[in-house]
Design a protein around this motif. Structure first.
Motif, PDB file in Angstrom:
ATOM      1  N   ASP A   1       0.854  -1.177   0.000  1.00 22.39           N
ATOM      2  CA  ASP A   1       0.000   0.000   0.000  1.00 22.39           C
ATOM      3  C   ASP A   1       0.894   1.233   0.000  1.00 22.39           C
ATOM      4  OD1 ASP A   1       0.962   0.141   2.584  1.00 22.39           O
ATOM      5  OD2 ASP A   1      -0.972  -0.206   3.563  1.00 22.39           O
ATOM      6  N   ARG A   2       0.299   2.407  -0.026  1.00 22.57           N
ATOM      7  CA  ARG A   2       1.079   3.646  -0.127  1.00 22.57           C
ATOM      8  C   ARG A   2       2.103   3.749   1.009  1.00 22.57           C
ATOM      9  NH1 ARG A   2       0.589   9.692  -1.393  1.00 22.57           N
ATOM     10  NH2 ARG A   2      -0.818   9.141  -3.095  1.00 22.57           N
ATOM     11  N   THR A   3       1.677   3.377   2.218  1.00 21.78           N
ATOM     12  CA  THR A   3       2.578   3.470   3.371  1.00 21.78           C
ATOM     13  C   THR A   3       3.816   2.605   3.184  1.00 21.78           C
ATOM     14  OG1 THR A   3       0.757   3.946   4.899  1.00 21.78           O
ATOM     15  CG2 THR A   3       2.790   3.068   5.851  1.00 21.78           C
ATOM     16  N   SER A   4       3.615   1.344   2.804  1.00 22.90           N
ATOM     17  CA  SER A   4       4.766   0.446   2.652  1.00 22.90           C
ATOM     18  C   SER A   4       5.651   0.882   1.489  1.00 22.90           C
ATOM     19  CB  SER A   4       4.298  -1.006   2.451  1.00 22.90           C
ATOM     20  OG  SER A   4       3.400  -1.114   1.369  1.00 22.90           O
ATOM     21  N   LEU A   5       5.059   1.492   0.456  1.00 19.26           N
ATOM     22  CA  LEU A   5       5.851   1.991  -0.670  1.00 19.26           C
ATOM     23  C   LEU A   5       6.735   3.151  -0.233  1.00 19.26           C
ATOM     24  CD1 LEU A   5       6.489   1.904  -3.703  1.00 19.26           C
ATOM     25  CD2 LEU A   5       4.559   3.454  -4.075  1.00 19.26           C
ATOM     26  N   ILE A   6       6.171   4.072   0.533  1.00 18.71           N
ATOM     27  CA  ILE A   6       6.965   5.200   1.036  1.00 18.71           C
ATOM     28  C   ILE A   6       8.082   4.694   1.944  1.00 18.71           C
ATOM     29  CG2 ILE A   6       6.898   7.265   2.499  1.00 18.71           C
ATOM     30  CD1 ILE A   6       4.114   7.837   1.418  1.00 18.71           C
ATOM     31  N   LEU A   7       7.775   3.684   2.741  1.00 24.28           N
ATOM     32  CA  LEU A   7       8.811   3.093   3.604  1.00 24.28           C
ATOM     33  C   LEU A   7       9.933   2.488   2.774  1.00 24.28           C
ATOM     34  CD1 LEU A   7       6.567   1.412   6.317  1.00 24.28           C
ATOM     35  CD2 LEU A   7       8.153   3.302   6.680  1.00 24.28           C
ATOM     36  N   GLU A   8       9.588   1.870   1.646  1.00 19.97           N
ATOM     37  CA  GLU A   8      10.604   1.313   0.752  1.00 19.97           C
ATOM     38  C   GLU A   8      11.519   2.425   0.236  1.00 19.97           C
ATOM     39  OE1 GLU A   8      11.450  -1.688  -0.293  1.00 19.97           O
ATOM     40  OE2 GLU A   8       9.937  -2.807   0.835  1.00 19.97           O
ATOM     41  N   ILE A   9      10.924   3.553  -0.150  1.00 16.05           N
ATOM     42  CA  ILE A   9      11.709   4.675  -0.665  1.00 16.05           C
ATOM     43  C   ILE A   9      12.618   5.225   0.416  1.00 16.05           C
ATOM     44  CG2 ILE A   9      11.582   7.015  -1.605  1.00 16.05           C
ATOM     45  CD1 ILE A   9       8.887   6.218  -2.851  1.00 16.05           C
ATOM     46  N   PHE A  10      12.063   5.434   1.602  1.00 21.05           N
ATOM     47  CA  PHE A  10      12.867   5.956   2.706  1.00 21.05           C
ATOM     48  C   PHE A  10      14.021   5.019   3.029  1.00 21.05           C
ATOM     49  CE2 PHE A  10      10.975   9.549   5.241  1.00 21.05           C
ATOM     50  CZ  PHE A  10      10.189  10.030   4.201  1.00 21.05           C
TER      51      PHE A  10
ATOM     52  N   THR B   1      12.794   1.550  12.302  1.00 19.57           N
ATOM     53  CA  THR B   1      11.776   1.603  13.355  1.00 19.57           C
ATOM     54  C   THR B   1      10.384   1.707  12.759  1.00 19.57           C
ATOM     55  OG1 THR B   1      13.302   2.664  14.916  1.00 19.57           O
ATOM     56  CG2 THR B   1      10.949   2.896  15.368  1.00 19.57           C
ATOM     57  N   ALA B   2      10.214   2.601  11.796  1.00 22.70           N
ATOM     58  CA  ALA B   2       8.909   2.780  11.155  1.00 22.70           C
ATOM     59  C   ALA B   2       8.483   1.516  10.401  1.00 22.70           C
ATOM     60  CB  ALA B   2       8.946   3.975  10.213  1.00 22.70           C
ATOM     61  N   ARG B   3       9.429   0.884   9.725  1.00 22.89           N
ATOM     62  CA  ARG B   3       9.124  -0.336   8.962  1.00 22.89           C
ATOM     63  C   ARG B   3       8.664  -1.460   9.891  1.00 22.89           C
ATOM     64  NH1 ARG B   3      11.223  -1.232   3.686  1.00 22.89           N
ATOM     65  NH2 ARG B   3      11.502  -3.404   4.216  1.00 22.89           N
ATOM     66  N   LEU B   4       9.359  -1.639  11.000  1.00 21.51           N
ATOM     67  CA  LEU B   4       9.007  -2.721  11.920  1.00 21.51           C
ATOM     68  C   LEU B   4       7.674  -2.443  12.611  1.00 21.51           C
ATOM     69  CD1 LEU B   4      12.474  -3.588  13.526  1.00 21.51           C
ATOM     70  CD2 LEU B   4      11.231  -4.820  11.740  1.00 21.51           C
TER      71      LEU B   4
ATOM     72  N   LEU C   1       6.182   7.149  10.261  1.00 22.81           N
ATOM     73  CA  LEU C   1       7.371   7.884   9.833  1.00 22.81           C
ATOM     74  C   LEU C   1       7.486   9.210  10.567  1.00 22.81           C
ATOM     75  CD1 LEU C   1       7.674   7.345   5.980  1.00 22.81           C
ATOM     76  CD2 LEU C   1       9.362   6.805   7.722  1.00 22.81           C
ATOM     77  N   ILE C   2       6.353   9.892  10.738  1.00 15.97           N
ATOM     78  CA  ILE C   2       6.384  11.159  11.472  1.00 15.97           C
ATOM     79  C   ILE C   2       6.881  10.933  12.893  1.00 15.97           C
ATOM     80  CG2 ILE C   2       4.972  13.045  12.370  1.00 15.97           C
ATOM     81  CD1 ILE C   2       3.187  12.768   9.949  1.00 15.97           C
ATOM     82  N   LYS C   3       6.399   9.856  13.522  1.00 16.12           N
ATOM     83  CA  LYS C   3       6.837   9.550  14.889  1.00 16.12           C
ATOM     84  C   LYS C   3       8.307   9.174  14.920  1.00 16.12           C
ATOM     85  CE  LYS C   3       2.338   8.028  16.634  1.00 16.12           C
ATOM     86  NZ  LYS C   3       1.546   6.881  17.165  1.00 16.12           N
TER      87      LYS C   3
END
Length: 435
Positions: free
Chosen positions: A104-113, A128-131, A274-276
């Motif tokens: 989903d969009r969240t996991s895609l952004i996490l991949e980019i980060f 941390t955000a990914r886990l 990610l914000i956290k």
């Protein structure tokens, strides 16, 4: 050695349920495609469905999911990416039907980060955000997680405990270690922040939507007003090129100085995790004296991008900080620029270095508008005070006298109050300089 251009890109299908939550659903899907391309993926097709409410089990309707499976097979897609945030059960159900990896969009952004993180702190924050995102979704990630694990060699774990539980415990243990290490880095950042506050140099923070031109603006300012040893920041036409907060000192022609920080860009539906995770980094903005909100005014959806940025800044507690709105990339949509509107908006082209002088005038008015003219007579034995005033004020006149160094300066009210015991109208020199 294989060139980057020779690496086979994953083919993806973009999917989304339009339930009326987005003001511009088509733009959100277009942005999802840009995110996929930023992750080195190739968009093979798009499939959407307009619905009154989202299907709690599959996100899309049952028939639409079957259509999505056929479409993905026909287009030989490797991955399906949803614009909607998927719950753990939706993720599991979709993968069971479509038999392909689902993001989903969240996991895609996490991949980019994850691929862009350059420093140790950024890598820890992204992990941390990914886990945190992965933990409630373990049951839907892959079937292997549900197989039984043996008991040999596993302390305090009964024979036959599910691998799912083992993975969950490993993730929770890793998260605890990451938080501890990040707390240490956060402590170091707070110490550095205290030193900067003690220096009395104002902090100006760049903020805005991703790829609006923040890093480009910072580099152009460094070229004109940065210290010789100041290194440029990464400047690239891509989403989330900057993940780390970078702070540089700006020295203006009249000797006034301030600190300029570049921060991670924001985006629509930026994951809360990610914000956290990046809060300690983003809090540099919270401590700023002035925010430069950089906007790509050539983007037809810039008003929505302004709203997203302002909402994120508000969430970080930055609503009360003065703002200058920088309408960047004006060369792509205007004939006449730079142009200043009021005292807090400028149309300019950072990439071409056009409008920097006008921007600096706005910044000076915001940061130093409350400065006052003052005279000081600093005893020769107070060399530290002399050095401070030479570095942090605008020196109008200086004379070496019998009982000390006479300075006529433009300084902040705080600095005047701090050294008022050395102030006085000793002669007419300063008044002449003012005239």
């Amino acid at each position: 050695m294989m060139e980057e251009t020779d690496i086979k890109k994953e083919r993806v299908i973009l999917a989304g349920a339009d339930v009326g939550e987005d003001e511009d659903f088509e733009y959100s899907m277009k942005e999802l495609g840009s995110l996929a391309e930023a992750c080195n993926m190739e968009v093979a097709g798009i499939l959407t469905q307009k619905m009154e409410t989202m299907n709690r089990a599959l996100c899309l309707g049952c028939g639409k999911v079957d259509e999505l499976k056929e479409f993905a097979d026909h287009m030989e897609a490797d991955v399906i990416i949803f614009d909607n945030a998927l719950s753990p059960s939706q993720l599991r159900n979709l993968q069971q039907i479509i038999k392909k990896p689902i993001l989903d969009r969240t996991s895609l952004i996490l991949e980019i980060f994850s691929s862009r993180a350059g420093t140790r702190e950024a890598r820890l924050q992204v992990e941390t955000a990914r886990l945190q995102y992965l933990l409630p979704r373990l049951t839907g990630m892959h079937e292997a997680l549900s197989r039984q694990g043996g008991g040999s060699g596993l302390a305090n774990k009964g024979a036959g405990e599910k691998k799912l539980e083992l993975d969950r415990r490993k993730i929770e243990h890793r998260l605890a270690l990451l938080r501890k290490e990040l707390d240490g880095i956060s402590g170091e950042r707070q110490t550095q922040r205290k030193k900067r506050l003690a220096s009395s140099l104002p902090l100006v923070a760049l903020a805005g939507y991703t790829n609006a031109g923040k890093s480009t603006l910072m580099n152009r300012m460094l070229e004109l007003y940065g210290e010789e040893e100041a290194k440029p920041v990464l400047e690239k036409d891509m989403l989330f090129a900057t993940l780390d907060t970078t702070i540089r000192r700006i020295v203006l022609p009249d000797n006034r100085r301030f600190l300029l920080s570049d921060t991670v860009g924001f985006i629509h539906k930026l994951p809360t995790g990610l914000i956290k995770a990046f809060r300690s980094t983003l809090e540099e903005v919270k401590h700023a004296d002035l925010i430069l909100h950089v906007i790509d005014c050539s983007d037809t959806h810039y008003k929505n991008q302004i709203r997203v940025t302002e909402e994120t800044l508000s969430e970080l507690g930055c609503s009360q900080i003065p703002v200058i709105y920088i309408m960047n990339k004006a060369d792509l949509c205007m004939d006449v620029y730079p142009k200043i509107l009021g005292d807090n908006r400028i149309y300019m082209a950072a990439g071409k270095g056009i409008g920097l002088t006008e921007l600096i005038e706005l910044i000076e008015a915001k940061l130093f508008g409350g400065c006052q003219e003052a005279e000081f007579l600093i005893p020769y034995e107070k060399g530290n005070i002399m050095s401070y005033l030479m570095e942090h004020t605008v020196v109008r006149n200086m004379e070496y006298r019998e009982n000390g160094v006479y300075l006529c300066v433009s300084c902040s009210r705080e600095d005047y109050a701090r050294y008022s015991m050395y102030a006085g109208e000793t002669d007419q020199v300063c008044r002449k300089e003012r005239v």
